[in-house]
Scaffold this active site. Structure first.
Site, PDB file in Angstrom:
ATOM      1  N   ARG A  58       0.943  -1.098   0.058  1.00 57.06           N
ATOM      2  CA  ARG A  58      -0.041   0.051   0.074  1.00 57.06           C
ATOM      3  C   ARG A  58       0.892   1.226  -0.148  1.00 57.06           C
ATOM      4  O   ARG A  58       2.010   1.326   0.538  1.00 57.06           O
ATOM      5  CB  ARG A  58      -0.975  -0.070   1.357  1.00 57.06           C
ATOM      6  CG  ARG A  58      -2.170  -1.065   1.178  1.00 57.06           C
ATOM      7  CD  ARG A  58      -3.225  -0.495   0.122  1.00 57.06           C
ATOM      8  NE  ARG A  58      -4.334  -1.290   0.177  1.00 57.06           N
ATOM      9  CZ  ARG A  58      -4.343  -2.547  -0.676  1.00 57.06           C
ATOM     10  NH1 ARG A  58      -3.444  -3.062  -1.398  1.00 57.06           N
ATOM     11  NH2 ARG A  58      -5.523  -3.307  -0.638  1.00 57.06           N
ATOM     12  N   GLU A 115      -4.480   7.499  -5.127  1.00 65.45           N
ATOM     13  CA  GLU A 115      -4.743   6.858  -6.103  1.00 65.45           C
ATOM     14  C   GLU A 115      -6.001   7.321  -6.812  1.00 65.45           C
ATOM     15  O   GLU A 115      -6.961   7.549  -6.130  1.00 65.45           O
ATOM     16  CB  GLU A 115      -4.719   5.336  -5.996  1.00 65.45           C
ATOM     17  CG  GLU A 115      -3.259   4.878  -5.544  1.00 65.45           C
ATOM     18  CD  GLU A 115      -3.234   3.233  -5.305  1.00 65.45           C
ATOM     19  OE1 GLU A 115      -4.385   2.755  -5.490  1.00 65.45           O
ATOM     20  OE2 GLU A 115      -2.283   2.818  -4.780  1.00 65.45           O
ATOM     21  N   HIS A 149      -1.674   0.447  -9.762  1.00 71.57           N
ATOM     22  CA  HIS A 149      -2.139  -0.630  -9.151  1.00 71.57           C
ATOM     23  C   HIS A 149      -2.723  -2.074  -9.841  1.00 71.57           C
ATOM     24  O   HIS A 149      -4.004  -2.321  -9.602  1.00 71.57           O
ATOM     25  CB  HIS A 149      -3.389   0.031  -8.270  1.00 71.57           C
ATOM     26  CG  HIS A 149      -3.485  -0.750  -7.002  1.00 71.57           C
ATOM     27  ND1 HIS A 149      -3.886  -0.145  -5.633  1.00 71.57           N
ATOM     28  CD2 HIS A 149      -3.540  -2.029  -6.608  1.00 71.57           C
ATOM     29  CE1 HIS A 149      -3.933  -0.779  -4.666  1.00 71.57           C
ATOM     30  NE2 HIS A 149      -3.792  -2.008  -5.156  1.00 71.57           N
TER      31      HIS A 149
END
Length: 337
Positions: free
Chosen positions: A253, A282, A301
């Site tokens: 993360r 994000e 991601h």
């Protein structure tokens, strides 16, 4: 952890797509008792409530932890408004989105699909590491510039064999990566909750000892969940302890790293490079310098995605549904840190 068997057929909130795909399998698991499929629209209208929910990938859609699209928020609001909800299974391995933390705080059991994407994530992390080690970003830039720049002109890369990779987290991703990196010839250090945990032929340290092993780390691989302990684990202080020749690989993360401090270290030669699939914000803002750094590989991601991943995520939900039907404990139960 298990949940008590309901006295009525479970009411399950599912997306249209998932309901159509999984109906036969759900019916075979629940048997004669069956189930009732519920929609978010029914929950908003007050005509139905849900006992269980599978938050499949099509529900979260293009939403991220930081930017939630209206269609996703609609489902989240239905979940938060439920009075009967007892269990939510989510497609991801991470459970750090605020909605799931709020549901857990209310006593709802939340389970994840941890392990479903482990192989693909580990492959992606290995690809990022090898690409940085063999300087593929620079080679790709030279290709785009139609420039013939062999290593003897721009500097020879160090060999991986004999270097040290520190892997933070010892779940399925960390375990796969450790095996592959050992096969290449790297020395492995694993950061776990307790230094007394034993892994054959592998050095183990605790999180309390994390900073002490950074000066000998060539590759810092972050494969840990986001918890209070791992938030900002790679701080400005930690970055200052690393070799200027060291690299970071982050497939955990974004908040595990002090991103501003990392960018400063990358800019000023105090960190050699990074492969990053996750970020503090994000989508990664267009103005972020990480987009244009020649020593950074940034991906959106996507480390865990393949053409088979959605099926494996659904299988984790079905596996837990089977545990419920048999009165057995769930797997991958999330807990508030």
């Amino acid at each position: 952890m298990s949940i008590q068997k309901l006295s009525h057929p479970p009411r399950i909130l599912l997306s249209d797509k998932t309901a159509a795909e999984l109906a036969p399998k759900i019916e075979s698991i629940l048997g004669p008792q069956g189930y009732v499929r519920v929609t978010a629209k029914q929950m908003h209208e007050g005509t139905a409530d849900a006992d269980f929910c599978f938050v499949s990938r099509d529900v979260t859609s293009s939403s991220t932890k930081h930017k939630i699209v209206p269609e996703t928020q609609y489902v989240y609001d239905a979940l938060m408004g439920s009075k009967a909800l007892k269990w939510v299974h989510i497609h991801s391995a991470g459970v750090d989105r605020q909605i799931f933390l709020d549901l857990m705080a209310r006593g709802v059991t939340v389970t994840s699909s941890s392990g479903a994407s482990a192989g693909v994530v580990a492959q992606t992390a290995l690809t990022g590491l090898l690409s940085l080690a063999r300087r593929f970003p620079q080679l790709a830039a030279a290709q785009r510039a139609h420039a013939w720049e062999p290593f003897f002109k721009v500097g020879l890369p160090p060999e991986l064999e004999g270097q040290t990779a520190t892997i933070v987290g010892w779940g399925p991703i960390g375990q796969k990566l450790a095996a592959w990196l050992k096969a290449i010839g790297l020395n492995i250090i694993v950061v776990r909750q307790s230094a007394s945990s034993t892994i054959p032929d592998t050095r183990v340290v605790s999180f309390d000892q994390f900073n002490s092993i950074l000066p000998e780390t060539d590759w810092l691989v972050l494969a840990c969940p986001l918890t209070a302990q791992t938030t900002n684990l790679v701080s400005a202080k930690a970055l200052g302890l690393m070799k200027p020749s060291a690299h970071i690989v982050n497939i955990s993360r974004g908040a595990v790293i002090d991103e501003i401090a990392m960018i400063d270290a990358l800019k000023n030669g105090r960190l050699a490079g990074a492969y990053l699939d996750v970020f503090a914000q994000e989508p990664l803002p267009a103005e972020s310098p990480l987009w244009d750094m020649p020593n950074v590989i940034a991906t959106p991601h996507t480390a865990g995605f393949s053409d088979a991943i959605l099926q494996r995520m659904a299988e984790k939900f079905l596996e837990n549904l089977g545990h419920y039907a048999r009165g057995e404990p769930f797997i991958n139960v999330a807990r508030l840190s």
